[in-house]
Design a protein around this motif. Sequence first.
Motif, PDB file in Angstrom:
ATOM      1  N   PHE A  85      -6.426   3.533   6.199  1.00  0.00           N
ATOM      2  CA  PHE A  85      -6.023   4.941   6.272  1.00  0.00           C
ATOM      3  C   PHE A  85      -4.636   5.146   5.657  1.00  0.00           C
ATOM      4  O   PHE A  85      -4.408   6.137   4.956  1.00  0.00           O
ATOM      5  N   GLU A  86      -3.705   4.242   5.929  1.00  0.00           N
ATOM      6  CA  GLU A  86      -2.362   4.362   5.364  1.00  0.00           C
ATOM      7  C   GLU A  86      -2.417   4.326   3.836  1.00  0.00           C
ATOM      8  O   GLU A  86      -1.717   5.091   3.152  1.00  0.00           O
ATOM      9  N   ARG A  87      -3.253   3.469   3.286  1.00  0.00           N
ATOM     10  CA  ARG A  87      -3.369   3.377   1.826  1.00  0.00           C
ATOM     11  C   ARG A  87      -3.933   4.686   1.247  1.00  0.00           C
ATOM     12  O   ARG A  87      -3.431   5.211   0.244  1.00  0.00           O
ATOM     13  N   ILE A 105     -12.317   3.218   6.995  1.00  0.00           N
ATOM     14  CA  ILE A 105     -11.672   3.978   8.060  1.00  0.00           C
ATOM     15  C   ILE A 105     -12.670   4.441   9.120  1.00  0.00           C
ATOM     16  O   ILE A 105     -12.308   4.650  10.276  1.00  0.00           O
ATOM     17  N   ILE A 106     -13.931   4.601   8.754  1.00  0.00           N
ATOM     18  CA  ILE A 106     -14.920   5.097   9.716  1.00  0.00           C
ATOM     19  C   ILE A 106     -15.709   3.970  10.364  1.00  0.00           C
ATOM     20  O   ILE A 106     -16.656   4.238  11.097  1.00  0.00           O
ATOM     21  N   ALA A 138       0.817  -1.217   0.000  1.00  0.00           N
ATOM     22  CA  ALA A 138       0.000   0.000   0.000  1.00  0.00           C
ATOM     23  C   ALA A 138       0.846   1.261   0.000  1.00  0.00           C
ATOM     24  O   ALA A 138       0.365   2.329  -0.417  1.00  0.00           O
ATOM     25  N   THR A 139       2.115   1.182   0.445  1.00  0.00           N
ATOM     26  CA  THR A 139       2.931   2.391   0.614  1.00  0.00           C
ATOM     27  C   THR A 139       4.241   2.341  -0.160  1.00  0.00           C
ATOM     28  O   THR A 139       5.181   3.067   0.171  1.00  0.00           O
ATOM     29  N   ALA A 140       4.318   1.489  -1.171  1.00  0.00           N
ATOM     30  CA  ALA A 140       5.550   1.358  -1.975  1.00  0.00           C
ATOM     31  C   ALA A 140       6.743   1.057  -1.081  1.00  0.00           C
ATOM     32  O   ALA A 140       7.828   1.621  -1.241  1.00  0.00           O
ATOM     33  N   ASN A 141       6.527   0.181  -0.111  1.00  0.00           N
ATOM     34  CA  ASN A 141       7.571  -0.282   0.807  1.00  0.00           C
ATOM     35  C   ASN A 141       8.123   0.811   1.708  1.00  0.00           C
ATOM     36  O   ASN A 141       9.204   0.644   2.294  1.00  0.00           O
TER      37      ASN A 141
END
Length: 851
Positions: free
Chosen positions: A412-414, A845-846, A371-374
């Motif tokens: 949320f991180e994604r 997220i909610i 999700a965060t490109a590592n």
Amino acid sequence: RWIKFEEKVESGGERWSPPHIPALPLHSLFQLRTCLQKGAMLLDLDATSFKEIIDKALSEQPEEAELQPSLRERLAALLLLQPRHQPTKSLLQLLAELGLSPCQGRRYSSPIRNPPTATSPGHCSHHPFTCTWILLLPSFLYREGQRQNRFKKKVPLGSEAAHIAVGEVEFLEKPFSAFIRLRRGVSLGSLAEVVLPSRFLFILLGPPKVKAYHEVGRAMATLLTDEIFQRVAWQAEHREDLIAGMEAFLDELIVLPPGKWDASARIPPPSCLPSLRRRTAVNPPDQQPHGNGDMAGAGDRASPGHPHCGEELERTGRLFGGLLRDIRRKARWYGSDFSDALHPQCLSAVLYIYLATVTNAITFGGMLGDATANMQGVLESFLGTAFAGFVFCLFSGQPLTILSSTGPVLVFERLLFSFSQDHSLDYLEFRLWIGLWVAFFGVVLVATEASHLVRFFTRFTEEGFCALISLIFIYDSLKKMLSLADAFPINWQYRLDNVTSYSCTCNLRRLVNPILTCLTTAQLPPFLSMQSPPATPAGLSRSQCLDWGGHLLGTSCQYVPDVTLISFLLFGGTYLSCTALKHFRSSCYFPAGVRKLVSDFAVILAILAFCAIDATLGLETPKLLVPSELKPTNPARGWIVFPFGANPWWVCLVSAVPAVLVTILIFMDQQITAVILNRREYKLQKGAGFHLDLLCVSLLMVVTSVTGLPWYVSATVISLAHMESLRKESETSAPGEKPEFLGIREQRLTGLAVFILMGVSVFMAPVLKHIPMPVLYGVFLHMGVAALNSIQLLDRVRLLLVPAKHQPDLAYLRHVPLRRVHLFTVTQLLCLALLWVLKSTTAAIIFPVMV
């Protein structure tokens, strides 16, 4: 003999019968009442030996029943004969005696004979004239050692023996009875089967023409095993007090009609017994206030279990007042939080939760990396889990809680990473400011005692949240297993009859190209640089063929061994083994100590067994891969995130907006889990720490944001599994009695050990790589199912499928119409389905707010 239930020596056998509820003739109770009214009664007798007791009992007879001196001597000699008891033999003793005659024994000659209803020598005692019952009563004074035999393990600590001696005596013309209570417990030697102090004795001897002595003795033993009558017998000052206690016993008596059941049948002990509070209440049991659950027994989900009435959630009206009260409450237990962990059960819990946490960290680390490109990967997940979990267990109010990344945080991180990429913002710096704002808002919530809102969480909310998290665990474990079919496809086209046509060869025609023939060995792959090109491709493996630039030809080149099949067998076998071994504690095989040990180490034994099976088969099943180097997953980032430089200055202010949403998410996720873990039914003794836990989570947000590690919050399912692995039960229980649930082994050491092991897992990669992932997914499935079974919702879902006449006798079904129960259940299921749909979208997220 009696402890709580009756046991008899089997007719003609050498073993005690299974414990059962005594069935008494009603007439025997009336005869017993007559004996108490007319017989001798000695209360608070000062005596130190059995001979002294007998002498005083024979000399204190009422005038109308006074015995002649000669009869006293004969009765004294009769009662003082040495008894022989039926021993409880081990299996080895029974095997050693197989060659011996079962008819060996002492012979007695006496002018007295046993009644037809009394059993032959071997029933309770080998005494030739009387039948002795042994009964154990709780004592508040005696705490000395007990007899070293197998039966000792069944005797609760601090118990006393009571003796009932009945029989038929030919030289008596009228019955002789005596009820004796000693002022203090006295050891009467071999009179009892166990060496315990004795306080109560009952003697009934009479002429053979009356056949009810045996049943009267059973009635007295049954009375003395009744906890309410025990209190009366302890406190009685006059004969009338005992009679009143017996009348109260008769008031509760339930009569079974003789034609509706077999009087010779033995009624097994029930799974639960009514509490003294319910029995001594004014209203009948059916009219007692009822909880929202099955009142089956201690430790079951009998009531909402919220600490609504505890001081943990009371507002003080002062800033940080609740936090200071949490600290004062937990400080006095801090030393015992380490000493209470010195038990073998804690070792089992450490290994179990460690493997579950490792699997969870790898799963969420992989998803975070995607999700965060590592920017956050498996290594960051390991280090963050180890650090945050260690600090939380060291300083939190409820150290049994296990921290982990959760689904809403992942969503949320994604979203945050996508937003940062779309607007050319530095993801880690933006995330740092959000984390700092969340920590600030969390401290504000602690200062204002916002955790008192937890008192408004209902069973509906708790069960919905717990069911959703449990279903996520079950779904993810099954999803991971199904994905193996893509990585290791099953060879559906394989036919045994066509085996002669299957072949696969390596085609190296590209090597004939003049350009390739000019390659030097320095340009070859490392493991082939020292080799010459093969003269024939027949000896090349698949990987060597591809590395030489060749390609595979043939009908069997795509064949893959059925790794998926063996993986599913490992997965299902681990789950079933965990469940079966966990329930082994209540089985009838092996001694209680062995059953308890197997149950405590159930998950570890299952993992070891199926790891051994996997190693024996030697198939290339997917294994646990742990990072072996301490460096960021993405080389473009470092271990410290700086707050300024990459993003515009206004980002630090704008970050407060998404931080509000994350704060609500963290607060709801943390506090709902805390409420579930601190239920009253778990019998926690050291109290909760809602404010202190929230403060720890908020401050950890600062550290994990600065270092670019994942954010952590309480993990419901793993925390429940942690608590279940630390259940305490009574070590001694009467035959036929279920071990009593005593609570949870509350301590900090298991959590600390788990996260220390997480930190050093990087150095244990050579060992951990032998653990198959399907085995760990089976443990995940076990945890999810166990957590789902811990809530009442599942019981009510089963009621939807059970006809009314076959439904269990649950307490709430006695007081709530069935249609209302079904309506409540269906409403919960619809809300649960809505939450599941919400979880599967970008609005996940909610979902804690929706809960």
